[in-house]
Design a protein around this motif. Structure first.
Motif, mmCIF file in Angstrom:
data_model
loop_
_atom_site.group_PDB
_atom_site.id
_atom_site.type_symbol
_atom_site.label_atom_id
_atom_site.label_comp_id
_atom_site.label_asym_id
_atom_site.label_seq_id
_atom_site.Cartn_x
_atom_site.Cartn_y
_atom_site.Cartn_z
ATOM 1 N N VAL A 112 -20.632 -36.405 -2.107
ATOM 2 C CA VAL A 112 -19.443 -35.681 -1.647
ATOM 3 C C VAL A 112 -18.768 -34.976 -2.829
ATOM 4 C CG1 VAL A 112 -17.134 -35.956 -0.631
ATOM 5 C CG2 VAL A 112 -19.081 -37.222 0.321
ATOM 6 N N ILE A 113 -18.638 -35.669 -3.936
ATOM 7 C CA ILE A 113 -18.003 -35.092 -5.128
ATOM 8 C C ILE A 113 -18.765 -33.844 -5.581
ATOM 9 C CG2 ILE A 113 -17.613 -35.498 -7.604
ATOM 10 C CD1 ILE A 113 -16.971 -38.456 -6.799
ATOM 11 N N ILE A 114 -20.075 -33.937 -5.661
ATOM 12 C CA ILE A 114 -20.891 -32.801 -6.104
ATOM 13 C C ILE A 114 -20.711 -31.622 -5.151
ATOM 14 C CG2 ILE A 114 -23.267 -31.998 -6.401
ATOM 15 C CD1 ILE A 114 -23.865 -34.911 -7.477
ATOM 16 N N LYS A 115 -20.732 -31.900 -3.860
ATOM 17 C CA LYS A 115 -20.553 -30.839 -2.860
ATOM 18 C C LYS A 115 -19.177 -30.180 -3.026
ATOM 19 C CE LYS A 115 -20.771 -30.073 2.120
ATOM 20 N NZ LYS A 115 -20.965 -30.687 3.442
ATOM 21 N N GLU A 116 -18.134 -30.979 -3.186
ATOM 22 C CA GLU A 116 -16.774 -30.449 -3.334
ATOM 23 C C GLU A 116 -16.624 -29.653 -4.632
ATOM 24 O OE1 GLU A 116 -14.393 -33.810 -0.703
ATOM 25 O OE2 GLU A 116 -14.124 -33.821 -2.878
ATOM 26 N N LEU A 117 -17.213 -30.149 -5.714
ATOM 27 C CA LEU A 117 -17.120 -29.438 -6.992
ATOM 28 C C LEU A 117 -17.869 -28.114 -6.938
ATOM 29 C CD1 LEU A 117 -17.459 -32.393 -9.519
ATOM 30 C CD2 LEU A 117 -15.392 -31.045 -9.026
ATOM 31 N N LYS A 118 -19.032 -28.093 -6.296
ATOM 32 C CA LYS A 118 -19.780 -26.842 -6.159
ATOM 33 C C LYS A 118 -18.998 -25.835 -5.316
ATOM 34 C CE LYS A 118 -24.481 -28.496 -6.935
ATOM 35 N NZ LYS A 118 -25.815 -28.722 -6.337
ATOM 36 N N ALA A 119 -18.356 -26.309 -4.255
ATOM 37 C CA ALA A 119 -17.539 -25.419 -3.418
ATOM 38 C C ALA A 119 -16.351 -24.875 -4.212
ATOM 39 C CB ALA A 119 -17.061 -26.159 -2.171
ATOM 40 N N ALA A 120 -15.710 -25.720 -4.992
ATOM 41 C CA ALA A 120 -14.573 -25.281 -5.811
ATOM 42 C C ALA A 120 -15.020 -24.280 -6.862
ATOM 43 C CB ALA A 120 -13.897 -26.481 -6.476
ATOM 44 N N ALA A 121 -16.193 -24.501 -7.441
ATOM 45 C CA ALA A 121 -16.726 -23.579 -8.453
ATOM 46 C C ALA A 121 -17.039 -22.227 -7.844
ATOM 47 C CB ALA A 121 -17.968 -24.172 -9.103
ATOM 48 N N ALA A 122 -17.555 -22.221 -6.621
ATOM 49 C CA ALA A 122 -17.879 -20.958 -5.949
ATOM 50 C C ALA A 122 -16.609 -20.220 -5.517
ATOM 51 C CB ALA A 122 -18.762 -21.225 -4.736
ATOM 52 N N LYS A 123 -15.604 -20.977 -5.132
ATOM 53 C CA LYS A 123 -14.344 -20.382 -4.661
ATOM 54 C C LYS A 123 -13.599 -19.680 -5.790
ATOM 55 C CE LYS A 123 -10.139 -21.527 -2.155
ATOM 56 N NZ LYS A 123 -9.364 -22.591 -1.524
ATOM 57 N N ASP A 124 -13.649 -20.245 -6.988
ATOM 58 C CA ASP A 124 -12.974 -19.648 -8.142
ATOM 59 C C ASP A 124 -13.960 -19.551 -9.300
ATOM 60 O OD1 ASP A 124 -11.397 -18.803 -10.236
ATOM 61 O OD2 ASP A 124 -9.926 -20.416 -10.073
ATOM 62 N N PRO A 125 -14.668 -18.422 -9.396
ATOM 63 C CA PRO A 125 -15.713 -18.288 -10.419
ATOM 64 C C PRO A 125 -15.198 -18.149 -11.857
ATOM 65 C CG PRO A 125 -15.634 -16.346 -9.001
ATOM 66 C CD PRO A 125 -14.630 -17.308 -8.473
ATOM 67 N N THR A 126 -13.893 -18.256 -12.051
ATOM 68 C CA THR A 126 -13.356 -18.207 -13.414
ATOM 69 C C THR A 126 -12.914 -19.581 -13.911
ATOM 70 O OG1 THR A 126 -11.096 -17.744 -12.652
ATOM 71 C CG2 THR A 126 -12.535 -15.841 -13.070
ATOM 72 N N ASN A 127 -12.870 -20.563 -13.020
ATOM 73 C CA ASN A 127 -12.352 -21.888 -13.354
ATOM 74 C C ASN A 127 -13.450 -22.764 -13.958
ATOM 75 O OD1 ASN A 127 -11.096 -24.368 -13.462
ATOM 76 N ND2 ASN A 127 -10.604 -24.458 -11.288
ATOM 77 N N PRO A 128 -13.279 -23.210 -15.211
ATOM 78 C CA PRO A 128 -14.303 -24.066 -15.823
ATOM 79 C C PRO A 128 -14.250 -25.524 -15.365
ATOM 80 C CG PRO A 128 -12.549 -23.659 -17.397
ATOM 81 C CD PRO A 128 -12.235 -22.832 -16.164
ATOM 82 N N THR A 129 -13.139 -25.965 -14.765
ATOM 83 C CA THR A 129 -12.954 -27.383 -14.454
ATOM 84 C C THR A 129 -14.039 -27.963 -13.551
ATOM 85 O OG1 THR A 129 -10.582 -27.251 -14.859
ATOM 86 C CG2 THR A 129 -11.344 -29.105 -13.521
ATOM 87 N N PRO A 130 -14.334 -27.361 -12.384
ATOM 88 C CA PRO A 130 -15.376 -27.987 -11.552
ATOM 89 C C PRO A 130 -16.750 -27.963 -12.220
ATOM 90 C CG PRO A 130 -14.658 -25.907 -10.573
ATOM 91 C CD PRO A 130 -13.747 -26.199 -11.727
ATOM 92 N N ILE A 131 -17.007 -26.945 -13.009
ATOM 93 C CA ILE A 131 -18.298 -26.861 -13.709
ATOM 94 C C ILE A 131 -18.386 -27.943 -14.788
ATOM 95 C CG2 ILE A 131 -19.786 -25.378 -15.109
ATOM 96 C CD1 ILE A 131 -19.522 -24.469 -12.192
ATOM 97 N N PHE A 132 -17.298 -28.152 -15.525
ATOM 98 C CA PHE A 132 -17.261 -29.225 -16.522
ATOM 99 C C PHE A 132 -17.530 -30.577 -15.852
ATOM 100 C CE2 PHE A 132 -14.508 -32.636 -18.227
ATOM 101 C CZ PHE A 132 -15.239 -32.933 -19.366
ATOM 102 N N LEU A 133 -16.885 -30.810 -14.710
ATOM 103 C CA LEU A 133 -17.092 -32.083 -14.018
ATOM 104 C C LEU A 133 -18.517 -32.207 -13.478
ATOM 105 C CD1 LEU A 133 -13.666 -32.526 -12.234
ATOM 106 C CD2 LEU A 133 -14.559 -33.847 -14.173
ATOM 107 N N LEU A 134 -19.104 -31.099 -13.035
ATOM 108 C CA LEU A 134 -20.508 -31.135 -12.622
ATOM 109 C C LEU A 134 -21.409 -31.482 -13.812
ATOM 110 C CD1 LEU A 134 -20.578 -28.113 -10.163
ATOM 111 C CD2 LEU A 134 -21.134 -30.487 -9.582
#
Length: 179
Positions: A112-134
């Motif tokens: 679930v976490i991976i799915k949510e982080l990937k969705a957040a990364a796609a929603k805001d392609p400038t935000n490093p936070t979900p990518i860092f957590l991935l």
């Protein structure tokens, strides 16, 4: 794929292991039990109590990682990322370990976490936070190749100006080549 000549990371599947102070050991063990049954908010409370107990002790920095893992499990992603980055900056030795997220968070919640982080990364392609957590999740679930790629992307999203990504690359055992 070549791996830099670094010692293999120590795998940590319990932050309580090796803690001799009974009160701190028991508090960490209780936090881990809460996480295993999906009670992440209660685990956060237990880690915050452990943080107070551990102040000034060498094990205090491990408590920060436990708190970040509980935040991650609870879905408090920005808080988890901030906690991890602060912990790694304060104590880079934390980066010489792998934290067994399968044990700490559980496979179902990780999905679930991976799915949510990937969705957040796609929603805001400038935000490093979900990518860092991935990157963090990938590295600590033994997917070093994905961790390396996510780390490069997080650094790019941060404009190459955040020193935390270099610090992490210098300490994690990653493949030299990224996909």
């Amino acid at each position: 794929v070549k791996t830099p000549n670094k010692p293999a990371p120590v795998v940590i599947n319990s932050l309580a292991t090796g803690v001799s102070a009974k009160g701190l050991h028991d508090t960490l063990a209780k936090a881990e039990e809460y996480m295993k049954v999906g009670k992440f908010s209660t685990a956060i409370d237990a880690y915050e109590a452990a943080e107070e107990i551990a102040q000034g002790q060498p094990v205090a920095s491990l408590v920060w990682v436990g708190l970040a893992n509980a935040d991650l499990g609870a879905g408090y992603y920005l808080r988890a990322a901030n906690q991890l980055q602060l912990a790694f900056a304060r104590d880079p030795a934390l980066l010489m370990a792998k934290y067994d997220l399968h044990t700490f968070i559980g496979d179902d919640r990780l999905e679930v976490i991976i799915k949510e982080l990937k969705a957040a990364a796609a929603k805001d392609p400038t935000n490093p936070t979900p990518i860092f957590l991935l990157a963090y999740v990938s590295y600590n679930t033994n997917n070093e190749r994905a961790a390396a790629a996510y780390l490069v992307l997080a650094d790019q999203r941060a404009g190459g100006k955040d020193p935390i990504y270099k610090l992490i690359r210098d300490h994690w055992t990653l493949p030299e080549e990224t996909p």
